[in-house]
Write an enzyme that holds these catalytic residues in place. Structure first.
Site, PDB file in Angstrom:
ATOM      1  N   LYS A  38       7.747 -16.314 -34.317  1.00  0.00           N
ATOM      2  CA  LYS A  38       8.082 -16.052 -32.914  1.00  0.00           C
ATOM      3  C   LYS A  38       6.808 -15.776 -32.110  1.00  0.00           C
ATOM      4  O   LYS A  38       5.725 -15.623 -32.660  1.00  0.00           O
ATOM      5  CB  LYS A  38       9.025 -14.849 -32.820  1.00  0.00           C
ATOM      6  CG  LYS A  38       8.398 -13.540 -33.296  1.00  0.00           C
ATOM      7  CD  LYS A  38       9.339 -12.379 -33.151  1.00  0.00           C
ATOM      8  CE  LYS A  38       8.670 -11.079 -33.623  1.00  0.00           C
ATOM      9  NZ  LYS A  38       9.535  -9.898 -33.418  1.00  0.00           N
ATOM     10  N   ARG A 136      18.892  -0.923 -31.698  1.00  0.00           N
ATOM     11  CA  ARG A 136      18.363  -1.991 -30.846  1.00  0.00           C
ATOM     12  C   ARG A 136      19.338  -3.146 -30.947  1.00  0.00           C
ATOM     13  O   ARG A 136      20.533  -2.981 -30.772  1.00  0.00           O
ATOM     14  CB  ARG A 136      16.935  -2.343 -31.312  1.00  0.00           C
ATOM     15  CG  ARG A 136      16.095  -3.092 -30.291  1.00  0.00           C
ATOM     16  CD  ARG A 136      14.708  -3.398 -30.805  1.00  0.00           C
ATOM     17  NE  ARG A 136      14.706  -4.267 -31.966  1.00  0.00           N
ATOM     18  CZ  ARG A 136      13.611  -4.777 -32.534  1.00  0.00           C
ATOM     19  NH1 ARG A 136      12.424  -4.480 -32.043  1.00  0.00           N
ATOM     20  NH2 ARG A 136      13.699  -5.573 -33.585  1.00  0.00           N
ATOM     21  N   HIS A 177      17.120  -4.612 -39.526  1.00  0.00           N
ATOM     22  CA  HIS A 177      15.691  -4.394 -39.275  1.00  0.00           C
ATOM     23  C   HIS A 177      15.379  -2.913 -39.392  1.00  0.00           C
ATOM     24  O   HIS A 177      16.134  -2.065 -38.915  1.00  0.00           O
ATOM     25  CB  HIS A 177      15.318  -4.909 -37.880  1.00  0.00           C
ATOM     26  CG  HIS A 177      13.852  -5.142 -37.698  1.00  0.00           C
ATOM     27  ND1 HIS A 177      13.145  -6.046 -38.450  1.00  0.00           N
ATOM     28  CD2 HIS A 177      12.950  -4.597 -36.840  1.00  0.00           C
ATOM     29  CE1 HIS A 177      11.870  -6.052 -38.051  1.00  0.00           C
ATOM     30  NE2 HIS A 177      11.738  -5.173 -37.079  1.00  0.00           N
ATOM     31  N   ARG A 233      11.143 -11.031 -44.808  1.00  0.00           N
ATOM     32  CA  ARG A 233      10.994 -11.637 -43.477  1.00  0.00           C
ATOM     33  C   ARG A 233       9.696 -11.155 -42.823  1.00  0.00           C
ATOM     34  O   ARG A 233       9.714 -10.520 -41.770  1.00  0.00           O
ATOM     35  CB  ARG A 233      12.227 -11.229 -42.653  1.00  0.00           C
ATOM     36  CG  ARG A 233      12.528 -12.042 -41.429  1.00  0.00           C
ATOM     37  CD  ARG A 233      13.809 -11.539 -40.758  1.00  0.00           C
ATOM     38  NE  ARG A 233      13.722 -10.175 -40.285  1.00  0.00           N
ATOM     39  CZ  ARG A 233      14.501  -9.172 -40.720  1.00  0.00           C
ATOM     40  NH1 ARG A 233      15.417  -9.381 -41.637  1.00  0.00           N
ATOM     41  NH2 ARG A 233      14.352  -7.953 -40.235  1.00  0.00           N
ATOM     42  N   TYR A 279     -15.255  -2.514 -11.395  1.00  0.00           N
ATOM     43  CA  TYR A 279     -14.453  -1.763 -10.436  1.00  0.00           C
ATOM     44  C   TYR A 279     -14.468  -0.266 -10.728  1.00  0.00           C
ATOM     45  O   TYR A 279     -14.302   0.165 -11.862  1.00  0.00           O
ATOM     46  CB  TYR A 279     -13.005  -2.236 -10.462  1.00  0.00           C
ATOM     47  CG  TYR A 279     -12.779  -3.610  -9.883  1.00  0.00           C
ATOM     48  CD1 TYR A 279     -13.204  -3.939  -8.609  1.00  0.00           C
ATOM     49  CD2 TYR A 279     -12.122  -4.587 -10.633  1.00  0.00           C
ATOM     50  CE1 TYR A 279     -12.988  -5.206  -8.081  1.00  0.00           C
ATOM     51  CE2 TYR A 279     -11.887  -5.858 -10.118  1.00  0.00           C
ATOM     52  CZ  TYR A 279     -12.336  -6.158  -8.834  1.00  0.00           C
ATOM     53  OH  TYR A 279     -12.115  -7.407  -8.321  1.00  0.00           O
ATOM     54  N   CYS A 326     -11.495  -6.665 -15.864  1.00  0.00           N
ATOM     55  CA  CYS A 326     -10.932  -7.244 -14.648  1.00  0.00           C
ATOM     56  C   CYS A 326      -9.956  -8.362 -15.013  1.00  0.00           C
ATOM     57  O   CYS A 326      -9.734  -8.664 -16.179  1.00  0.00           O
ATOM     58  CB  CYS A 326     -12.051  -7.787 -13.774  1.00  0.00           C
ATOM     59  SG  CYS A 326     -13.368  -6.582 -13.454  1.00  0.00           S
ATOM     60  N   ASP A 328     -10.201 -11.585 -14.800  1.00  0.00           N
ATOM     61  CA  ASP A 328     -10.771 -12.779 -15.409  1.00  0.00           C
ATOM     62  C   ASP A 328     -12.083 -12.533 -16.140  1.00  0.00           C
ATOM     63  O   ASP A 328     -12.681 -13.483 -16.645  1.00  0.00           O
ATOM     64  CB  ASP A 328     -11.041 -13.844 -14.335  1.00  0.00           C
ATOM     65  CG  ASP A 328      -9.845 -14.058 -13.433  1.00  0.00           C
ATOM     66  OD1 ASP A 328      -8.835 -14.572 -13.916  1.00  0.00           O
ATOM     67  OD2 ASP A 328      -9.922 -13.688 -12.247  1.00  0.00           O
TER      68      ASP A 328
END
Length: 389
Positions: A38, A136, A177, A233, A279, A326, A328
């Site tokens: 996944k 869950r 699980h 699993r 920053y 930041c 990027d």
């Protein structure tokens, strides 16, 4: 994305994935192994990771989302695939047509599968998930009050048995699980094993005869062999990372990390002492120094939480992210190291050459290695090495 125009890459060692699956198979002996692929193969690439895991001896594949399962089928992968997250509004016919096993957690899921089976003219395959204490996803299998043994799980298995008798459904498996598998001595680990055994007994009394019963994720596969049942699993350990870093490193578990993340510095410049960096100027240079601007940021998957904390490697030496990450880019203070623009910066890898690992980054971010490797999004090109021919 054109890799030649991108200043960073994620390199994935597919042979490491294959070797990790083989190592896990050796641990569990004859027990079957479902490789969880996944989240784009935990960030390593869905289809390449799936093929590498199957080459290592995985008998089936697990995904969270139905679209992931269909992508595996579109790529020509025919191994059993289980998808375990659906909602009532989904049309399940494409999954039934593609022979994808769809997890059911409530009677509505079974009815949706039966409707898809009737529409396609072929039985639907399912695995039923019971909630044994994680609270869950899954049908709650714990009685709400003393003296009343019926649960959501009871209703689910009875409906499944009815639809199986009708011939529109095939229950291939039962699963649950763990909540605390990374702490094998925690009392919930034993309690959930007992609750799952009870849930299996309830299903069998209802007339179900599943082929596989499973509850072990990576941590349980490695630390709680008595919970293996018919199949394990694992997810994270398939990619060579330790699910129990407080107990053992990846190397100690016989695993090899498959992901390496690098970037090329966009700018290298000398600055004065006392210069604030990035920053908010949360980092200030202690003297004249060289700063490298690295063109990766939180939009690519670098957690902002590693600002002033995460280690990187340049020319075989470790340095720390300087100032805030930041969107990027981020900055590294390399002191008097003689480097220039284009210099390779290693964020993390297997650790063979002293470079930081994903676990090092997880500790810097106050998170788990799962999040580190899955954060790197599609904007960063993947380059896959090795793998099945």
């Amino acid at each position: 994305m054109r890799p030649a125009l991108w200043p960073a890459e994620v390199v994935v060692d597919l042979d490491a994935i294959t070797a990790n699956v083989r190592a896990l198979r050796e641990r569990v002996g004859g027990t079957e192994l479902m490789a969880v692929v996944k989240a784009d193969g935990y960030g390593h690439g869905l289809v390449p990771s799936a093929r590498a895991a199957l080459a290592g001896g995985a008998c089936s594949l697990g995904v969270a989302q139905p679209t992931e399962a269909l992508a595996l089928r579109d790529a020509g992968i025919t191994a059993p695939v289980l998808a375990w997250l659906t909602t009532p509004d989904l049309d399940l016919r494409p999954l039934v047509e593609a022979d994808v096993e769809v997890a059911a957690v409530a009677p509505w899921g079974l009815r949706a599968l039966a409707e898809a089976a009737r529409a396609t003219g072929r039985p639907a395959a399912t695995q039923l998930k019971v909630d044994t204490g994680l609270a869950r996803n899954g049908a709650y299998g714990i009685p709400l009050r003393a003296g009343d043994p019926r649960t959501d799980w009871t209703e689910l298995v009875e409906e499944a048995a009815r639809l199986e008798a009708e011939g529109v459904l095939r229950v291939r498996g039962l699963f649950t699980h763990f909540a605390y598998a990374d702490a094998p001595a925690h009392p919930t680990v034993r309690a959930q094993q007992e609750a799952f055994a009870d849930a299996v007994a309830v299903a069998e009394r209802a007339g179900l005869r599943p082929e596989v019963r499973h509850m072990s994720n990576s941590a349980a596969t490695l630390t709680t062999p008595e919970a293996s049942w018919d199949m394990v699993r694992p997810g994270l350990s398939v990619y060579g990372l330790s699910p129990v870093p407080e107990l053992a490193t990846a190397a100690e578990l016989g695993l090899r990390p498959a992901m390496r993340v690098t970037a090329r510095a966009a700018v290298a410049k000398r600055v004065r002492g006392g210069q604030g960096v990035s920053y908010g100027h949360t980092y200030t240079t202690s003297g004249e120094t060289t700063l490298l601007d690295v063109p990766l940021g939180y939009a690519d998957g670098v957690p902002r939480h590693v600002s002033n904390r995460a280690p990187v490697q340049v020319r075989g030496r470790r340095f720390t992210v300087a100032g805030r990450v930041c969107m990027d880019q981020f900055v590294v203070d390399v002191g008097d190291l003689d480097v220039g623009a284009g210099e390779e910066v290693v964020l993390f890898g297997a650790g063979d050459d002293g470079e930081p690992t994903a676990q090092d980054w997880a500790e810097a971010a106050g998170t788990i290695s799962y999040e580190i490797v899955t954060r790197f999004g599609p904007r960063v090109p993947r380059r896959h090495l090795g793998g099945p021919s």
